[in-house]
Design an enzyme around this catalytic site. Structure first.
Site, PDB file in Angstrom:
ATOM      1  N   ARG A  86       1.260 -10.321  11.962  1.00 60.66           N
ATOM      2  CA  ARG A  86       1.808  -9.217  12.742  1.00 60.66           C
ATOM      3  C   ARG A  86       0.790  -8.111  13.014  1.00 60.66           C
ATOM      4  NH1 ARG A  86       7.503  -7.058  11.167  1.00 60.66           N
ATOM      5  NH2 ARG A  86       7.086  -6.207  13.235  1.00 60.66           N
ATOM      6  N   ARG A  99       5.341  -6.203   1.500  1.00 61.38           N
ATOM      7  CA  ARG A  99       4.549  -5.874   2.687  1.00 61.38           C
ATOM      8  C   ARG A  99       3.708  -4.593   2.522  1.00 61.38           C
ATOM      9  NH1 ARG A  99       6.901  -8.331   7.288  1.00 61.38           N
ATOM     10  NH2 ARG A  99       7.570 -10.406   6.628  1.00 61.38           N
ATOM     11  N   HIS A 125      12.204  -4.724   3.314  1.00 60.42           N
ATOM     12  CA  HIS A 125      11.633  -3.375   3.393  1.00 60.42           C
ATOM     13  C   HIS A 125      12.525  -2.364   2.666  1.00 60.42           C
ATOM     14  CE1 HIS A 125       9.629  -4.747   7.371  1.00 60.42           C
ATOM     15  NE2 HIS A 125       8.651  -4.519   6.524  1.00 60.42           N
ATOM     16  N   CYS A 159      14.697  -1.383  12.771  1.00 61.96           N
ATOM     17  CA  CYS A 159      13.380  -1.968  13.036  1.00 61.96           C
ATOM     18  C   CYS A 159      13.105  -2.225  14.515  1.00 61.96           C
ATOM     19  CB  CYS A 159      13.195  -3.245  12.223  1.00 61.96           C
ATOM     20  SG  CYS A 159      14.465  -4.462  12.522  1.00 61.96           S
TER      21      CYS A 159
HETATM   22  N1  GLY Z   1      10.926 -11.070  10.745  1.00 61.91           N
HETATM   23  C1  GLY Z   1      10.711  -9.761  10.349  1.00 61.91           C
HETATM   24  C2  GLY Z   1       9.507  -9.657   9.505  1.00 61.91           C
HETATM   25  O1  GLY Z   1       9.362 -10.451   8.657  1.00 61.91           O
HETATM   26  O2  GLY Z   1       8.655  -8.869   9.613  1.00 61.91           O
END
Ligand code: GLY
Length: 262
Positions: A85, A130, A160, A247
């Site tokens: 990402r 994350r 999150h 989000c």
């Molecule tokens: N699909 C959302 C994420 O994992 O960031």
């Protein structure tokens, strides 16, 4: 004017990252229709919605909350924990450029906007799969000159921080206490989600209303009884990609008219 950056759904959303959900087929057209309804809801609430084009390279690109933390004074551009990402930040940084100075989080930090919950001048920062402690430290470094304080909070059972806790006004939150360490939030009033609706804490305050998924009717009734005006949206197809309602937008106050380039 209140502004929301969004990014439309990629045809390849089925290839999204998943942390806590099993993979199941996602109907991209249905997901896109639900996302459009979400954008239209924001428009009806008076937001100027800047809807960015999808990029096939980024199946999670619609989750625009994660590449940036936008405050009144600065946009902190995240180095995301999900490697696939990281490239999403370029388009978001370009969209934010007319509105905010930008500060960049650097390696070895990782941080995603979904892990940052602002209440007043406090930024609660989830330490999650994350977001690491260095991410929280660099967030503090980027924002301390604007008088923010960063409070880390351990996230253990969900993607999150904001999957488990979200603001309801200036001194209250809605939370699922089973998914995070609640100690950092002890000064706040807590509304608990319904026992059998563990994902219901992800709600979005917008224009005095609370937007939440239609799939959590018990929690919705609890909020309505407490006096909140709730808008329930069907995001069932997006939820298969581990989506919530926060989000899919980056909300901030913009001064003056939208620049022609945005
Ligand atoms: N699909 C959302 C994420 O994992 O960031």
């Amino acid at each position: 004017m209140w502004t929301a950056i969004t990014r439309r759904v990629s045809d390849f959303i089925s290839r999204c990252e998943l942390e806590f959900l099993p993979r199941s087929p996602i109907d991209a057209a249905k997901a896109a229709a639900q996302h459009l309804a979400y954008e239209n809801c924001l428009r009806q609430l008076g937001f100027d919605v800047i809807s960015l084009s999808p990029d096939p390279a980024f199946p999670d690109g619609l989750f625009v909350e994660d590449p940036a933390v936008v405050l009144d004074e600065v946009a902190v551009m995240c180095r995301m924990g999900a490697k696939s990402r990281r490239g999403e930040a370029d388009a978001i940084a370009a969209a934010l450029a007319p509105y905010r100075r930008r500060e960049w989080i650097r390696e070895p930090a990782t941080i995603e906007g979904g892990d940052v919950m602002r209440i007043g001048k406090t930024l609660f920062c989830g330490i999650s799969r994350r977001t690491n402690r260095e991410g929280a430290r660099q967030l503090a470094q980027a924002t301390e000159r604007f008088s923010y304080r960063v409070v880390p909070a351990a996230v253990s059972g969900c993607l999150h921080l904001k999957s488990a806790i979200c603001p309801l006004g200036a001194d209250a939150v809605i939370a699922n206490r089973n998914l995070i360490d609640m100690q950092p939030f002890e000064d706040l009033s807590v509304f608990d989600v319904a026992d059998d609706e563990p994902g219901a804490a992800n709600v979005l305050e917008a224009a005095g209303k609370i937007i939440m998924p239609a799939s959590f009717p018990k929690t919705r009734r609890m909020l309505e009884k407490a006096g909140f005006e709730v808008i329930a949206l069907d995001i069932s197809e997006l939820q298969k990609a581990e989506a919530g309602v926060t989000c899919s937008s980056l909300i901030f106050k913009a001064e003056g008219n939208r620049p022609l380039t945005a």
